[in-house]
Motif scaffolding. Structure first.
Motif, PDB file in Angstrom:
ATOM      1  N   VAL A 161      -3.047   6.806  -4.372  1.00  0.00           N
ATOM      2  CA  VAL A 161      -3.095   5.669  -3.484  1.00  0.00           C
ATOM      3  C   VAL A 161      -2.988   4.502  -4.396  1.00  0.00           C
ATOM      4  CG1 VAL A 161      -4.571   4.459  -2.003  1.00  0.00           C
ATOM      5  CG2 VAL A 161      -4.698   6.891  -1.922  1.00  0.00           C
ATOM      6  N   MET A 162      -2.127   3.623  -3.993  1.00  0.00           N
ATOM      7  CA  MET A 162      -1.879   2.235  -4.835  1.00  0.00           C
ATOM      8  C   MET A 162      -1.598   1.112  -3.951  1.00  0.00           C
ATOM      9  SD  MET A 162       1.128   3.666  -7.523  1.00  0.00           S
ATOM     10  CE  MET A 162       0.961   2.295  -8.398  1.00  0.00           C
ATOM     11  N   VAL A 163      -2.335   0.142  -4.517  1.00  0.00           N
ATOM     12  CA  VAL A 163      -2.412  -1.151  -3.992  1.00  0.00           C
ATOM     13  C   VAL A 163      -1.499  -1.967  -4.863  1.00  0.00           C
ATOM     14  CG1 VAL A 163      -3.418  -3.347  -3.046  1.00  0.00           C
ATOM     15  CG2 VAL A 163      -4.272  -1.139  -2.651  1.00  0.00           C
ATOM     16  N   GLY A 164      -0.347  -2.327  -4.352  1.00  0.00           N
ATOM     17  CA  GLY A 164       0.804  -3.106  -5.510  1.00  0.00           C
ATOM     18  C   GLY A 164       1.023  -2.189  -6.621  1.00  0.00           C
ATOM     19  N   VAL A 165       0.488  -2.478  -7.874  1.00  0.00           N
ATOM     20  CA  VAL A 165       0.811  -1.906  -9.016  1.00  0.00           C
ATOM     21  C   VAL A 165      -0.468  -0.935  -9.536  1.00  0.00           C
ATOM     22  CG1 VAL A 165       2.789  -3.126  -9.871  1.00  0.00           C
ATOM     23  CG2 VAL A 165       0.463  -3.652 -10.606  1.00  0.00           C
ATOM     24  N   LEU A 215       0.831  -1.334  -0.040  1.00  0.00           N
ATOM     25  CA  LEU A 215       0.135  -0.065   0.080  1.00  0.00           C
ATOM     26  C   LEU A 215       0.811   1.154   0.196  1.00  0.00           C
ATOM     27  CD1 LEU A 215      -2.774   1.175   0.298  1.00  0.00           C
ATOM     28  CD2 LEU A 215      -2.451   1.193   2.807  1.00  0.00           C
ATOM     29  N   ARG A 216       0.777   2.165  -0.782  1.00  0.00           N
ATOM     30  CA  ARG A 216       1.431   3.339  -1.159  1.00  0.00           C
ATOM     31  C   ARG A 216       0.544   4.590  -1.101  1.00  0.00           C
ATOM     32  NH1 ARG A 216       6.554   3.850  -4.510  1.00  0.00           N
ATOM     33  NH2 ARG A 216       7.379   3.547  -2.226  1.00  0.00           N
ATOM     34  N   ILE A 217       0.719   5.455  -0.261  1.00  0.00           N
ATOM     35  CA  ILE A 217      -0.262   6.742   0.025  1.00  0.00           C
ATOM     36  C   ILE A 217       0.824   7.793  -0.128  1.00  0.00           C
ATOM     37  CG2 ILE A 217      -1.578   8.196   1.425  1.00  0.00           C
ATOM     38  CD1 ILE A 217      -2.817   5.259   0.930  1.00  0.00           C
ATOM     39  N   GLU A 218       0.613   8.504  -1.400  1.00  0.00           N
ATOM     40  CA  GLU A 218       1.340   9.844  -1.553  1.00  0.00           C
ATOM     41  C   GLU A 218       0.651  10.861  -1.654  1.00  0.00           C
ATOM     42  OE1 GLU A 218       2.947   8.526  -5.438  1.00  0.00           O
ATOM     43  OE2 GLU A 218       4.500   7.422  -4.715  1.00  0.00           O
ATOM     44  N   ALA A 219       0.954  12.041  -1.041  1.00  0.00           N
ATOM     45  CA  ALA A 219       0.122  13.355  -0.626  1.00  0.00           C
ATOM     46  C   ALA A 219      -1.214  13.214  -0.754  1.00  0.00           C
ATOM     47  CB  ALA A 219       0.693  14.160  -1.900  1.00  0.00           C
ATOM     48  N   LEU A 220      -1.738  12.238   0.092  1.00  0.00           N
ATOM     49  CA  LEU A 220      -3.287  11.879   0.305  1.00  0.00           C
ATOM     50  C   LEU A 220      -3.894  13.179   1.008  1.00  0.00           C
ATOM     51  CD1 LEU A 220      -5.664  10.280  -0.680  1.00  0.00           C
ATOM     52  CD2 LEU A 220      -5.317   9.103   1.390  1.00  0.00           C
ATOM     53  N   ALA A 221      -5.051  13.987   0.415  1.00  0.00           N
ATOM     54  CA  ALA A 221      -5.421  15.073   1.274  1.00  0.00           C
ATOM     55  C   ALA A 221      -6.698  15.278   0.758  1.00  0.00           C
ATOM     56  CB  ALA A 221      -4.607  16.360   0.760  1.00  0.00           C
ATOM     57  N   THR A 222      -7.661  15.782   1.961  1.00  0.00           N
ATOM     58  CA  THR A 222      -9.123  16.041   1.700  1.00  0.00           C
ATOM     59  C   THR A 222      -9.036  17.440   2.166  1.00  0.00           C
ATOM     60  OG1 THR A 222      -9.576  15.574   4.090  1.00  0.00           O
ATOM     61  CG2 THR A 222      -9.704  13.927   2.246  1.00  0.00           C
ATOM     62  N   LYS A 223     -10.346  18.144   2.335  1.00  0.00           N
ATOM     63  CA  LYS A 223     -10.309  19.432   2.781  1.00  0.00           C
ATOM     64  C   LYS A 223     -10.024  19.512   4.178  1.00  0.00           C
ATOM     65  CE  LYS A 223     -14.046  20.961  -0.433  1.00  0.00           C
ATOM     66  NZ  LYS A 223     -15.565  21.401  -0.462  1.00  0.00           N
ATOM     67  N   LEU A 224     -10.152  18.501   4.961  1.00  0.00           N
ATOM     68  CA  LEU A 224      -9.721  18.472   6.430  1.00  0.00           C
ATOM     69  C   LEU A 224      -8.504  17.807   6.828  1.00  0.00           C
ATOM     70  CD1 LEU A 224     -13.386  17.470   7.531  1.00  0.00           C
ATOM     71  CD2 LEU A 224     -12.447  19.788   7.475  1.00  0.00           C
ATOM     72  N   ILE A 225      -7.778  16.875   6.069  1.00  0.00           N
ATOM     73  CA  ILE A 225      -6.445  16.362   6.445  1.00  0.00           C
ATOM     74  C   ILE A 225      -5.451  16.413   5.400  1.00  0.00           C
ATOM     75  CG2 ILE A 225      -7.617  14.505   8.031  1.00  0.00           C
ATOM     76  CD1 ILE A 225      -7.242  12.530   5.813  1.00  0.00           C
ATOM     77  N   GLY A 226      -4.432  16.310   5.677  1.00  0.00           N
ATOM     78  CA  GLY A 226      -3.273  16.064   4.746  1.00  0.00           C
ATOM     79  C   GLY A 226      -2.647  17.367   4.202  1.00  0.00           C
ATOM     80  N   PRO A 227      -1.505  17.084   3.506  1.00  0.00           N
ATOM     81  CA  PRO A 227      -1.297  15.912   2.656  1.00  0.00           C
ATOM     82  C   PRO A 227      -0.510  14.889   3.571  1.00  0.00           C
ATOM     83  CG  PRO A 227       0.246  17.704   1.990  1.00  0.00           C
ATOM     84  CD  PRO A 227      -0.799  18.339   2.976  1.00  0.00           C
ATOM     85  N   ILE A 228      -0.783  13.714   3.228  1.00  0.00           N
ATOM     86  CA  ILE A 228      -0.203  12.665   3.962  1.00  0.00           C
ATOM     87  C   ILE A 228       0.451  11.423   3.033  1.00  0.00           C
ATOM     88  CG2 ILE A 228      -0.892  10.433   5.641  1.00  0.00           C
ATOM     89  CD1 ILE A 228      -3.313  12.307   6.609  1.00  0.00           C
ATOM     90  N   SER A 229       1.346  10.957   3.388  1.00  0.00           N
ATOM     91  CA  SER A 229       2.325  10.115   2.544  1.00  0.00           C
ATOM     92  C   SER A 229       2.873   8.825   3.486  1.00  0.00           C
ATOM     93  CB  SER A 229       3.455  10.712   1.957  1.00  0.00           C
ATOM     94  OG  SER A 229       2.959  11.570   0.903  1.00  0.00           O
ATOM     95  N   ALA A 262     -10.574   8.346   2.785  1.00  0.00           N
ATOM     96  CA  ALA A 262      -9.814   8.813   1.726  1.00  0.00           C
ATOM     97  C   ALA A 262      -9.262   7.694   0.930  1.00  0.00           C
ATOM     98  CB  ALA A 262      -9.031  10.070   2.002  1.00  0.00           C
ATOM     99  N   ILE A 263      -8.508   6.772   1.807  1.00  0.00           N
ATOM    100  CA  ILE A 263      -7.786   5.654   1.063  1.00  0.00           C
ATOM    101  C   ILE A 263      -8.941   4.829   0.187  1.00  0.00           C
ATOM    102  CG2 ILE A 263      -6.800   3.485   1.508  1.00  0.00           C
ATOM    103  CD1 ILE A 263      -5.276   4.911   4.081  1.00  0.00           C
ATOM    104  N   VAL A 264     -10.027   4.468   0.788  1.00  0.00           N
ATOM    105  CA  VAL A 264     -10.919   3.300   0.293  1.00  0.00           C
ATOM    106  C   VAL A 264     -11.813   4.224  -0.875  1.00  0.00           C
ATOM    107  CG1 VAL A 264     -10.712   1.844   1.996  1.00  0.00           C
ATOM    108  CG2 VAL A 264     -12.636   3.690   2.045  1.00  0.00           C
ATOM    109  N   ASP A 265     -11.753   5.608  -0.989  1.00  0.00           N
ATOM    110  CA  ASP A 265     -12.176   6.555  -1.841  1.00  0.00           C
ATOM    111  C   ASP A 265     -13.936   6.665  -1.571  1.00  0.00           C
ATOM    112  OD1 ASP A 265     -12.145   8.150  -4.213  1.00  0.00           O
ATOM    113  OD2 ASP A 265     -12.618   6.580  -5.601  1.00  0.00           O
ATOM    114  N   LEU A 266     -14.111   6.982  -0.403  1.00  0.00           N
ATOM    115  CA  LEU A 266     -15.423   7.311   0.204  1.00  0.00           C
ATOM    116  C   LEU A 266     -15.837   8.709   0.094  1.00  0.00           C
ATOM    117  CD1 LEU A 266     -16.205   4.335   2.664  1.00  0.00           C
ATOM    118  CD2 LEU A 266     -17.070   4.486   0.437  1.00  0.00           C
ATOM    119  N   ASP A 267     -14.410   9.375   0.303  1.00  0.00           N
ATOM    120  CA  ASP A 267     -14.645  10.868   0.327  1.00  0.00           C
ATOM    121  C   ASP A 267     -13.756  11.324  -0.679  1.00  0.00           C
ATOM    122  OD1 ASP A 267     -16.314  10.679   2.600  1.00  0.00           O
ATOM    123  OD2 ASP A 267     -14.747  10.964   4.148  1.00  0.00           O
ATOM    124  N   PRO A 268     -14.222  12.594  -1.317  1.00  0.00           N
ATOM    125  CA  PRO A 268     -13.239  13.066  -2.349  1.00  0.00           C
ATOM    126  C   PRO A 268     -11.794  13.578  -1.779  1.00  0.00           C
ATOM    127  CG  PRO A 268     -15.462  14.267  -2.106  1.00  0.00           C
ATOM    128  CD  PRO A 268     -15.291  13.364  -1.098  1.00  0.00           C
TER     129      PRO A 268
END
Length: 120
Positions: A54-58, A4-18, A43-49
């Motif tokens: 976000v990557m799982v493997g490739v 699992l790779r998270i790169e610069a994940l952000a919403t209006k309330l959190i982030g960016p998180i990597s 945000a990871i599971v794409d329930l919120d904008p």
């Protein structure tokens, strides 16, 4: 390669998180109510904008429909356990993570600008 790779994940309330999580690694995201744990997971599971990668493997979240992405990832709410515990207390981290785990408070992760202390 990260599982699992998270790169610069952000919403209006959190982030960016990597951060990266290796295959077989268990990461406990801990923090008080309101710290942003659920927002990060949603945000990871794409329930919120959100923005970022976000990557799982490739497999990149943005390269597939949400219905296909959700076959790779899931958000499972915390539950109190009865194996190794009682209904009044949750399972220990050792039970949930098979003994090997990392933990980081959500507020600390957010203060760090999303940089994981476990990043290799």
């Amino acid at each position: 390669m990260s599982a699992l790779r998270i790169e610069a994940l952000a919403t209006k309330l959190i982030g960016p998180i990597s951060f990266d999580v290796a295959a077989g690694e268990c990461l406990a995201l801990m923090g008080p109510s309101g710290a942003g744990k659920s927002l990060l997971l949603r945000a990871i599971v794409d329930l919120d904008p959100s923005t970022g990668n976000v990557m799982v493997g490739v497999n990149a979240r943005d390269n597939m429909p949400a219905s296909e992405w959700r076959k790779l990832v899931a958000l499972v709410p915390a539950r109190f356990g009865v194996v190794g515990g009682s209904r009044s207390r949750p399972l220990s981290r050792e039970h949930r993570c098979g003994g090997a785990h990392h933990e980081i408070g959500a507020r600390r992760l957010l203060r760090m600008g999303g940089r994981s202390p476990f990043h290799r």
